[in-house]
Design a protein around this motif. Structure first.
Motif, PDB file in Angstrom:
ATOM      1  N   ARG A 217      57.292  50.017  42.443  1.00 16.04           N
ATOM      2  CA  ARG A 217      57.045  48.746  43.119  1.00 16.04           C
ATOM      3  C   ARG A 217      55.682  48.729  43.800  1.00 16.04           C
ATOM      4  O   ARG A 217      55.041  47.676  43.888  1.00 16.04           O
ATOM      5  N   LEU A 218      55.234  49.880  44.244  1.00 21.86           N
ATOM      6  CA  LEU A 218      53.891  49.965  44.805  1.00 21.86           C
ATOM      7  C   LEU A 218      52.843  49.766  43.718  1.00 21.86           C
ATOM      8  O   LEU A 218      51.869  49.019  43.901  1.00 21.86           O
ATOM      9  N   VAL A 219      53.045  50.425  42.583  1.00 18.42           N
ATOM     10  CA  VAL A 219      52.125  50.245  41.450  1.00 18.42           C
ATOM     11  C   VAL A 219      52.144  48.794  40.990  1.00 18.42           C
ATOM     12  O   VAL A 219      51.093  48.179  40.756  1.00 18.42           O
ATOM     13  N   GLY A 220      53.350  48.219  40.862  1.00 17.11           N
ATOM     14  CA  GLY A 220      53.483  46.842  40.411  1.00 17.11           C
ATOM     15  C   GLY A 220      52.859  45.847  41.368  1.00 17.11           C
ATOM     16  O   GLY A 220      52.287  44.841  40.942  1.00 17.11           O
ATOM     17  N   ALA A 221      52.953  46.097  42.673  1.00 20.63           N
ATOM     18  CA  ALA A 221      52.391  45.173  43.658  1.00 20.63           C
ATOM     19  C   ALA A 221      50.894  45.015  43.463  1.00 20.63           C
ATOM     20  O   ALA A 221      50.355  43.902  43.483  1.00 20.63           O
ATOM     21  N   VAL A 222      50.196  46.137  43.241  1.00 17.43           N
ATOM     22  CA  VAL A 222      48.749  46.092  43.039  1.00 17.43           C
ATOM     23  C   VAL A 222      48.417  45.464  41.691  1.00 17.43           C
ATOM     24  O   VAL A 222      47.544  44.585  41.583  1.00 17.43           O
ATOM     25  N   GLN A 223      49.123  45.903  40.653  1.00 15.29           N
ATOM     26  CA  GLN A 223      48.840  45.416  39.310  1.00 15.29           C
ATOM     27  C   GLN A 223      49.088  43.918  39.182  1.00 15.29           C
ATOM     28  O   GLN A 223      48.258  43.175  38.642  1.00 15.29           O
ATOM     29  N   HIS A 224      50.212  43.455  39.708  1.00 15.74           N
ATOM     30  CA  HIS A 224      50.549  42.042  39.571  1.00 15.74           C
ATOM     31  C   HIS A 224      49.717  41.162  40.503  1.00 15.74           C
ATOM     32  O   HIS A 224      49.440  40.001  40.175  1.00 15.74           O
ATOM     33  N   PHE A 225      49.281  41.701  41.628  1.00 19.16           N
ATOM     34  CA  PHE A 225      48.365  40.952  42.488  1.00 19.16           C
ATOM     35  C   PHE A 225      47.075  40.643  41.732  1.00 19.16           C
ATOM     36  O   PHE A 225      46.566  39.521  41.770  1.00 19.16           O
ATOM     37  N   ASN A 226      46.536  41.641  41.027  1.00 12.31           N
ATOM     38  CA  ASN A 226      45.298  41.435  40.278  1.00 12.31           C
ATOM     39  C   ASN A 226      45.504  40.504  39.083  1.00 12.31           C
ATOM     40  O   ASN A 226      44.621  39.713  38.752  1.00 12.31           O
ATOM     41  N   LEU A 227      46.664  40.594  38.437  1.00 14.01           N
ATOM     42  CA  LEU A 227      46.935  39.704  37.311  1.00 14.01           C
ATOM     43  C   LEU A 227      46.970  38.245  37.763  1.00 14.01           C
ATOM     44  O   LEU A 227      46.368  37.370  37.133  1.00 14.01           O
ATOM     45  N   ILE A 228      47.666  37.985  38.853  1.00 14.54           N
ATOM     46  CA  ILE A 228      47.775  36.613  39.351  1.00 14.54           C
ATOM     47  C   ILE A 228      46.444  36.152  39.933  1.00 14.54           C
ATOM     48  O   ILE A 228      46.036  35.000  39.759  1.00 14.54           O
ATOM     49  N   ARG A 229      45.737  37.056  40.616  1.00 13.71           N
ATOM     50  CA  ARG A 229      44.420  36.711  41.176  1.00 13.71           C
ATOM     51  C   ARG A 229      43.457  36.280  40.073  1.00 13.71           C
ATOM     52  O   ARG A 229      42.764  35.266  40.187  1.00 13.71           O
ATOM     53  N   GLY A 230      43.424  37.030  38.979  1.00 12.81           N
ATOM     54  CA  GLY A 230      42.548  36.672  37.875  1.00 12.81           C
ATOM     55  C   GLY A 230      43.003  35.413  37.158  1.00 12.81           C
ATOM     56  O   GLY A 230      42.179  34.580  36.768  1.00 12.81           O
ATOM     57  N   HIS A 231      44.314  35.270  36.972  1.00 14.41           N
ATOM     58  CA  HIS A 231      44.845  34.061  36.331  1.00 14.41           C
ATOM     59  C   HIS A 231      44.459  32.814  37.123  1.00 14.41           C
ATOM     60  O   HIS A 231      43.996  31.820  36.540  1.00 14.41           O
ATOM     61  N   ASN A 232      44.638  32.856  38.431  1.00 15.06           N
ATOM     62  CA  ASN A 232      44.320  31.689  39.257  1.00 15.06           C
ATOM     63  C   ASN A 232      42.829  31.391  39.269  1.00 15.06           C
ATOM     64  O   ASN A 232      42.418  30.233  39.374  1.00 15.06           O
ATOM     65  N   ARG A 233      42.017  32.435  39.134  1.00 14.33           N
ATOM     66  CA  ARG A 233      40.571  32.221  39.097  1.00 14.33           C
ATOM     67  C   ARG A 233      40.177  31.404  37.872  1.00 14.33           C
ATOM     68  O   ARG A 233      39.445  30.425  37.972  1.00 14.33           O
ATOM     69  N   ILE A 234      40.668  31.791  36.704  1.00 11.77           N
ATOM     70  CA  ILE A 234      40.299  31.049  35.494  1.00 11.77           C
ATOM     71  C   ILE A 234      41.007  29.698  35.436  1.00 11.77           C
ATOM     72  O   ILE A 234      40.486  28.748  34.844  1.00 11.77           O
ATOM     73  N   ALA A 235      42.180  29.585  36.094  1.00 15.65           N
ATOM     74  CA  ALA A 235      42.855  28.284  36.155  1.00 15.65           C
ATOM     75  C   ALA A 235      42.036  27.309  36.999  1.00 15.65           C
ATOM     76  O   ALA A 235      41.873  26.142  36.634  1.00 15.65           O
ATOM     77  N   ASN A 236      41.504  27.783  38.121  1.00 17.81           N
ATOM     78  CA  ASN A 236      40.705  26.919  39.008  1.00 17.81           C
ATOM     79  C   ASN A 236      39.415  26.462  38.352  1.00 17.81           C
ATOM     80  O   ASN A 236      38.901  25.379  38.672  1.00 17.81           O
ATOM     81  N   LEU A 237      38.889  27.253  37.435  1.00 19.22           N
ATOM     82  CA  LEU A 237      37.648  26.893  36.762  1.00 19.22           C
ATOM     83  C   LEU A 237      37.878  25.986  35.559  1.00 19.22           C
ATOM     84  O   LEU A 237      36.925  25.532  34.934  1.00 19.22           O
ATOM     85  N   GLY A 238      39.126  25.739  35.221  1.00 14.54           N
ATOM     86  CA  GLY A 238      39.453  24.769  34.188  1.00 14.54           C
ATOM     87  C   GLY A 238      39.286  25.239  32.757  1.00 14.54           C
ATOM     88  O   GLY A 238      39.243  24.406  31.837  1.00 14.54           O
ATOM     89  N   TYR A 239      39.207  26.546  32.513  1.00 11.03           N
ATOM     90  CA  TYR A 239      39.097  27.039  31.148  1.00 11.03           C
ATOM     91  C   TYR A 239      40.408  26.799  30.387  1.00 11.03           C
ATOM     92  O   TYR A 239      41.495  26.830  30.974  1.00 11.03           O
ATOM     93  N   THR A 240      40.310  26.574  29.091  1.00  8.96           N
ATOM     94  CA  THR A 240      41.488  26.304  28.265  1.00  8.96           C
ATOM     95  C   THR A 240      41.735  27.452  27.301  1.00  8.96           C
ATOM     96  O   THR A 240      40.789  28.115  26.848  1.00  8.96           O
ATOM     97  N   PHE A 241      43.006  27.670  26.964  1.00  9.92           N
ATOM     98  CA  PHE A 241      43.390  28.800  26.127  1.00  9.92           C
ATOM     99  C   PHE A 241      44.480  28.395  25.137  1.00  9.92           C
ATOM    100  O   PHE A 241      45.253  27.481  25.397  1.00  9.92           O
ATOM    101  N   TYR A 242      44.537  29.127  24.027  1.00  8.84           N
ATOM    102  CA  TYR A 242      45.618  28.967  23.059  1.00  8.84           C
ATOM    103  C   TYR A 242      46.753  29.903  23.482  1.00  8.84           C
ATOM    104  O   TYR A 242      46.694  31.116  23.252  1.00  8.84           O
TER     105      TYR A 242
END
Length: 245
Positions: A217-242
Motif C-alpha cells: 500500500r505504501l508502494v501503491g500510494a506513491v505509484q498511483h499518486f504519480n499516475l493520477i497526477r500525470g493523467h490530470n496534467r494532460i487532461a487539463n491541457l486538453g490533449y486527446t487520445f485513442y
C-alpha cells in the motif's frame, strides 16, 4: 534457528524484495518507439525543449551524452512521467529527423501522442490501424478515490488509474493488477506465520499481517499518486487520445 527455517526466511525475504521492486519499477512495462519528424533536427530539439518546459517544467533534463543522437531529454525523478526522448539523423544518408521514445509503455505512447498533436512528429503517427473511434479528451480523476481504493486493495486503484487513461497499457494494467493481488496474498502468508517461524495464525499474528500489508500500500500510494497526477496534467491541457485501442 534450524537450517530449514533460516532457508524459508531467506526465500521469503527474496520474494518480498523481488515483488516490491517489480511493483515500484516499470518492469514488464518498458518499450521503445520511433517516429519521423518533418522538422530539422535542431528545430525538433528546440520544439521538444519548449514543450517539456511548459508541460513538465523542472522535471526533465537535457542529457549531455546523447547516445549518438543530436539530443536526448530525460525525465527527472520528480516527474509524474517516465520518458527518454532522443532525436536526430540516424545516418548521413537519411536526412529525415527521427524521434525515439523510451520508457513505460503507457508513457511512451502518451508522449508520442502529445508530440504528434504539437506537430513535432508526422501527423497520423499514433493513429491506431484499422477501425477505431475518434480521439477523445480525458476527464480528471480524484486522488482521494485513488488513495482510498489503494488503502483497501491496491489492485483496485490500478483499475481506477487505467480506466479511460493512456497512462497504463493493457499489459501494464494486467501485470500490476495481479502483482498487487499476489503481493497481498504473500504479505498475509508471511505475516500470519511470523516470517515462517510458526504455523499460520491470523488471530495471533494479526499485527504482523497488518504491518506486512502496509508495504504494497505504501508502494501503491506513491505509484498511483504519480499516475493520477500525470493523467490530470494532460487532461487539463486538453490533449486527446485513442482510449479503446
Amino acid at each position: 534457528m534450524t537450517p530449514a527455517l533460516l532457508r524459508n526466511k531467506r526465500v521469503a525475504a527474496f520474494l518480498l524484495l523481488a515483488l516490491c521492486t517489480g511493483l515500484a519499477s516499470p518492469v514488464f512495462g518498458d518499450s521503445a518507439a520511433a517516429f519521423e519528424s518533418d522538422l530539422e533536427q535542431e528545430a525538433a530539439r528546440q520544439a521538444i525543449y519548449n514543450l517539456l518546459f511548459s508541460f513538465d517544467r523542472g522535471n526533465f533534463v537535457a542529457e549531455p551524452e546523447t547516445e549518438g543522437f543530436h539530443f536526448y531529454f530525460q525525465n527527472r525523478f520528480s516527474s509524474a512521467f517516465d520518458y527518454n526522448i532522443l532525436g536526430g539523423h540516424i545516418s548521413s544518408r537519411i536526412s529525415r529527423t527521427v524521434i525515439r521514445f523510451e520508457g513505460d509503455t503507457g508513457d511512451v505512447r502518451t508522449m508520442a501522442r502529445i508530440l504528434e498533436l504539437e506537430n513535432i512528429i508526422v501527423a497520423g503517427s499514433t493513429t491506431p490501424p484499422g477501425e477505431h473511434s475518434e480521439a477523445q479528451p480525458l476527464e480528471e480523476k480524484w486522488h482521494t478515490l485513488s488513495q482510498g481504493l489503494n488503502l483497501v486493495a491496491p489492485w483496485l486503484s490500478v483499475l481506477h488509474a487505467s480506466y479511460n487513461s493512456p497512462r497504463l497499457s493493457t499489459g501494464q494494467t494486467v501485470f500490476r493488477f495481479f502483482a498487487y493481488l499476489l503481493a497481498d496474498g504473500l504479505m498475509v502468508w508471511v505475516g500470519g506465520t511470523n516470517l515462517f517461524s510458526e504455523p499460520f495464525d491470523a488471530a495471533k499474528n494479526g499485527g504482523n499481517i497488518a504491518a506486512a500489508l502496509a508495504i504494497p500500500r505504501l508502494v501503491g500510494a506513491v505509484q498511483h499518486f504519480n499516475l493520477i497526477r500525470g493523467h490530470n496534467r494532460i487532461a487539463n491541457l486538453g490533449y486527446t487520445f485513442y482510449l479503446d485501442d
